[in-house]
Scaffold this motif. Structure first.
Motif, PDB file in Angstrom:
ATOM      1  N   THR A 193       4.465  21.506   2.210  1.00 62.53           N
ATOM      2  CA  THR A 193       3.606  22.177   3.202  1.00 62.53           C
ATOM      3  C   THR A 193       2.717  21.168   3.930  1.00 62.53           C
ATOM      4  OG1 THR A 193       2.010  22.573   1.437  1.00 62.53           O
ATOM      5  CG2 THR A 193       3.465  24.398   2.008  1.00 62.53           C
ATOM      6  N   ARG A 194       2.524  19.976   3.340  1.00 66.70           N
ATOM      7  CA  ARG A 194       1.633  18.980   3.935  1.00 66.70           C
ATOM      8  C   ARG A 194       2.378  18.164   4.996  1.00 66.70           C
ATOM      9  NH1 ARG A 194      -0.029  13.269   1.208  1.00 66.70           N
ATOM     10  NH2 ARG A 194      -1.528  12.631   2.793  1.00 66.70           N
ATOM     11  N   GLN A 195       2.001  18.336   6.238  1.00 67.45           N
ATOM     12  CA  GLN A 195       2.557  17.572   7.364  1.00 67.45           C
ATOM     13  C   GLN A 195       4.054  17.267   7.175  1.00 67.45           C
ATOM     14  OE1 GLN A 195      -0.793  14.592   6.979  1.00 67.45           O
ATOM     15  NE2 GLN A 195      -0.695  14.747   9.221  1.00 67.45           N
ATOM     16  N   ILE A 197       5.621   3.634  -7.828  1.00 65.66           N
ATOM     17  CA  ILE A 197       4.370   4.338  -7.493  1.00 65.66           C
ATOM     18  C   ILE A 197       4.267   4.608  -5.997  1.00 65.66           C
ATOM     19  CG2 ILE A 197       3.037   2.150  -7.468  1.00 65.66           C
ATOM     20  CD1 ILE A 197       0.626   3.917  -8.512  1.00 65.66           C
ATOM     21  N   ASN A 198       4.018   5.892  -5.677  1.00 65.88           N
ATOM     22  CA  ASN A 198       3.557   6.250  -4.341  1.00 65.88           C
ATOM     23  C   ASN A 198       2.055   6.488  -4.501  1.00 65.88           C
ATOM     24  OD1 ASN A 198       2.815   7.245  -1.917  1.00 65.88           O
ATOM     25  ND2 ASN A 198       4.526   8.682  -1.707  1.00 65.88           N
ATOM     26  N   PRO A 199       1.240   5.476  -4.177  1.00 57.10           N
ATOM     27  CA  PRO A 199      -0.200   5.601  -4.429  1.00 57.10           C
ATOM     28  C   PRO A 199      -0.908   6.488  -3.400  1.00 57.10           C
ATOM     29  CG  PRO A 199       0.521   3.283  -4.151  1.00 57.10           C
ATOM     30  CD  PRO A 199       1.596   4.157  -3.628  1.00 57.10           C
ATOM     31  N   ALA A 200      -0.166   6.964  -2.378  1.00 58.68           N
ATOM     32  CA  ALA A 200      -0.728   7.809  -1.320  1.00 58.68           C
ATOM     33  C   ALA A 200      -1.963   7.124  -0.714  1.00 58.68           C
ATOM     34  CB  ALA A 200      -1.002   9.206  -1.863  1.00 58.68           C
ATOM     35  N   GLY A 201      -3.049   7.860  -0.511  1.00 59.70           N
ATOM     36  CA  GLY A 201      -4.219   7.267   0.148  1.00 59.70           C
ATOM     37  C   GLY A 201      -4.831   6.102  -0.623  1.00 59.70           C
ATOM     38  N   THR A 218      -3.384   3.687  -1.839  1.00 58.11           N
ATOM     39  CA  THR A 218      -2.704   2.458  -1.394  1.00 58.11           C
ATOM     40  C   THR A 218      -3.674   1.550  -0.654  1.00 58.11           C
ATOM     41  OG1 THR A 218      -0.761   3.824  -0.922  1.00 58.11           O
ATOM     42  CG2 THR A 218      -0.796   1.623   0.061  1.00 58.11           C
ATOM     43  N   HIS A 219      -4.446   2.182   0.235  1.00 57.76           N
ATOM     44  CA  HIS A 219      -5.232   1.451   1.221  1.00 57.76           C
ATOM     45  C   HIS A 219      -6.668   1.194   0.761  1.00 57.76           C
ATOM     46  CE1 HIS A 219      -1.750   2.885   3.375  1.00 57.76           C
ATOM     47  NE2 HIS A 219      -2.157   4.137   3.247  1.00 57.76           N
ATOM     48  N   THR A 220      -7.024   1.730  -0.420  1.00 52.13           N
ATOM     49  CA  THR A 220      -8.435   1.647  -0.822  1.00 52.13           C
ATOM     50  C   THR A 220      -8.677   1.113  -2.226  1.00 52.13           C
ATOM     51  OG1 THR A 220      -8.398   3.888  -1.741  1.00 52.13           O
ATOM     52  CG2 THR A 220      -9.021   3.685   0.583  1.00 52.13           C
ATOM     53  N   LEU A 240       6.139   2.670  -3.072  1.00 49.61           N
ATOM     54  CA  LEU A 240       6.986   3.595  -2.329  1.00 49.61           C
ATOM     55  C   LEU A 240       6.140   4.480  -1.418  1.00 49.61           C
ATOM     56  CD1 LEU A 240       9.598   5.416  -2.078  1.00 49.61           C
ATOM     57  CD2 LEU A 240       8.695   6.627  -4.039  1.00 49.61           C
ATOM     58  N   HIS A 241       6.623   4.690  -0.205  1.00 45.80           N
ATOM     59  CA  HIS A 241       5.998   5.660   0.708  1.00 45.80           C
ATOM     60  C   HIS A 241       7.079   6.474   1.392  1.00 45.80           C
ATOM     61  CE1 HIS A 241       2.195   3.612   0.195  1.00 45.80           C
ATOM     62  NE2 HIS A 241       2.867   2.482   0.343  1.00 45.80           N
ATOM     63  N   LEU A 242       6.815   7.757   1.550  1.00 45.13           N
ATOM     64  CA  LEU A 242       7.755   8.615   2.281  1.00 45.13           C
ATOM     65  C   LEU A 242       7.810   8.205   3.743  1.00 45.13           C
ATOM     66  CD1 LEU A 242       6.333  11.732   0.561  1.00 45.13           C
ATOM     67  CD2 LEU A 242       8.790  11.268   0.551  1.00 45.13           C
ATOM     68  N   SER A 243       6.645   8.039   4.346  1.00 44.21           N
ATOM     69  CA  SER A 243       6.562   7.615   5.745  1.00 44.21           C
ATOM     70  C   SER A 243       6.551   6.086   5.800  1.00 44.21           C
ATOM     71  CB  SER A 243       5.275   8.163   6.371  1.00 44.21           C
ATOM     72  OG  SER A 243       4.139   7.564   5.767  1.00 44.21           O
ATOM     73  N   ASN A 244       6.617   5.565   7.008  1.00 42.02           N
ATOM     74  CA  ASN A 244       6.445   4.118   7.197  1.00 42.02           C
ATOM     75  C   ASN A 244       5.019   3.881   7.679  1.00 42.02           C
ATOM     76  OD1 ASN A 244       6.336   1.505   7.953  1.00 42.02           O
ATOM     77  ND2 ASN A 244       8.136   1.533   9.284  1.00 42.02           N
ATOM     78  N   PHE A 280      -5.413   1.854   9.853  1.00 40.44           N
ATOM     79  CA  PHE A 280      -5.995   1.861   8.499  1.00 40.44           C
ATOM     80  C   PHE A 280      -4.948   2.054   7.409  1.00 40.44           C
ATOM     81  CE2 PHE A 280      -5.709   6.403   7.985  1.00 40.44           C
ATOM     82  CZ  PHE A 280      -6.017   6.968   9.229  1.00 40.44           C
ATOM     83  N   ARG A 281      -3.725   2.384   7.798  1.00 39.21           N
ATOM     84  CA  ARG A 281      -2.650   2.500   6.797  1.00 39.21           C
ATOM     85  C   ARG A 281      -1.831   1.218   6.683  1.00 39.21           C
ATOM     86  NH1 ARG A 281      -2.520   8.057   5.601  1.00 39.21           N
ATOM     87  NH2 ARG A 281      -3.207   9.301   7.366  1.00 39.21           N
ATOM     88  N   HIS A 282      -2.166   0.209   7.451  1.00 38.69           N
ATOM     89  CA  HIS A 282      -1.324  -1.002   7.476  1.00 38.69           C
ATOM     90  C   HIS A 282      -1.570  -1.930   6.288  1.00 38.69           C
ATOM     91  CE1 HIS A 282      -0.667  -0.551  12.111  1.00 38.69           C
ATOM     92  NE2 HIS A 282      -0.268   0.478  11.421  1.00 38.69           N
TER      93      HIS A 282
HETATM   94  C1  DQA Z   1       1.998   7.954   1.912  1.00 37.69           C
HETATM   95  C2  DQA Z   1       1.363   7.179   3.063  1.00 37.69           C
HETATM   96  C3  DQA Z   1      -0.151   7.078   2.890  1.00 37.69           C
HETATM   97  O1  DQA Z   1      -0.722   6.366   3.983  1.00 37.69           O
HETATM   98  C4  DQA Z   1      -0.756   8.456   2.835  1.00 37.69           C
HETATM   99  O2  DQA Z   1      -2.158   8.355   2.587  1.00 37.69           O
HETATM  100  C5  DQA Z   1      -0.111   9.363   1.865  1.00 37.69           C
HETATM  101  C6  DQA Z   1       1.344   9.316   1.723  1.00 37.69           C
HETATM  102  C7  DQA Z   1       3.503   8.200   2.125  1.00 37.69           C
HETATM  103  O3  DQA Z   1       4.181   8.541   1.157  1.00 37.69           O
HETATM  104  O4  DQA Z   1       4.000   8.082   3.256  1.00 37.69           O
HETATM  105  O5  DQA Z   1      -0.752  10.195   1.232  1.00 37.69           O
HETATM  106  O6  DQA Z   1       1.851   7.195   0.723  1.00 37.69           O
END
Ligand code: DQA
Length: 151
Positions: free
Chosen positions: A18-20, A74-78, A80-82, A100-104, A111-113
């Protein structure tokens, strides 16, 4: 001995599906877990799949992995950047780490770089959606197998 791979998912990834979905894809985390278990199982590995919205819980799991796992995906999600603390925990695990990230993230906001985890990861897989999890599990098993063979 079967290689053991810990697959960790950070904050908000429980909302997948459901998230984006235009960014992260339509699959739920449960569906992604099945992909990992199927791919891991077909390659003779044991998969421990977890998600937490809490940095400290992720860090506790990484500490435990030091003695119980052979590699970490690990997909550290947010985080990752902090999170310097997450990076430090991964270093302390002394295990091979696949980020690992789903998106690039490099195609997205500036701020995601930057990634703390990339500084210590064996490799990074991003931009392939849920398929990236299968690729990461396969890469982790290869790294883990090298370790278990070497003893
Ligand atoms: C993410 C990318 C991150 O920048 C973002 O904060 C996420 C998901 C990804 O899987 O693409 O929560 O890790």
């Amino acid at each position: 001995m079967a290689p053991r791979v810990l697959v960790l998912n950070g904050p908000n990834l429980n909302m997948l599906g459901t998230r984006q979905p235009e960014i992260y894809g339509p699959e739920t985390l449960a569906e992604i877990e099945t992909l990992c278990r199927d791919r891991g199982g077909s390659l003779g590995a044991e998969i421990d799949f977890r998600q937490s919205n809490h940095e400290g819980e992720l860090i506790d799991w990484i500490h435990r992995a030091r003695d119980t796992q052979d590699a970490i995906v690990i997909n550290p999600a947010g985080l990752t950047h902090t999170s310097l603390s997450l990076m430090d925990a991964l270093i302390a695990s002394e295990l091979p780490v696949i980020e690992l990230h789903l998106s690039n993230p490099h195609r997205r906001e500036a701020f995601r770089h930057d990634s703390y985890v990339s500084k210590i990861a064996a490799g990074v897989i991003c931009g392939f959606g849920s398929h990236g999890y299968e690729l990461a599990v396969e890469a982790a098993i290869r790294l883990a197998s090298g370790r278990t063979k070497a003893g």
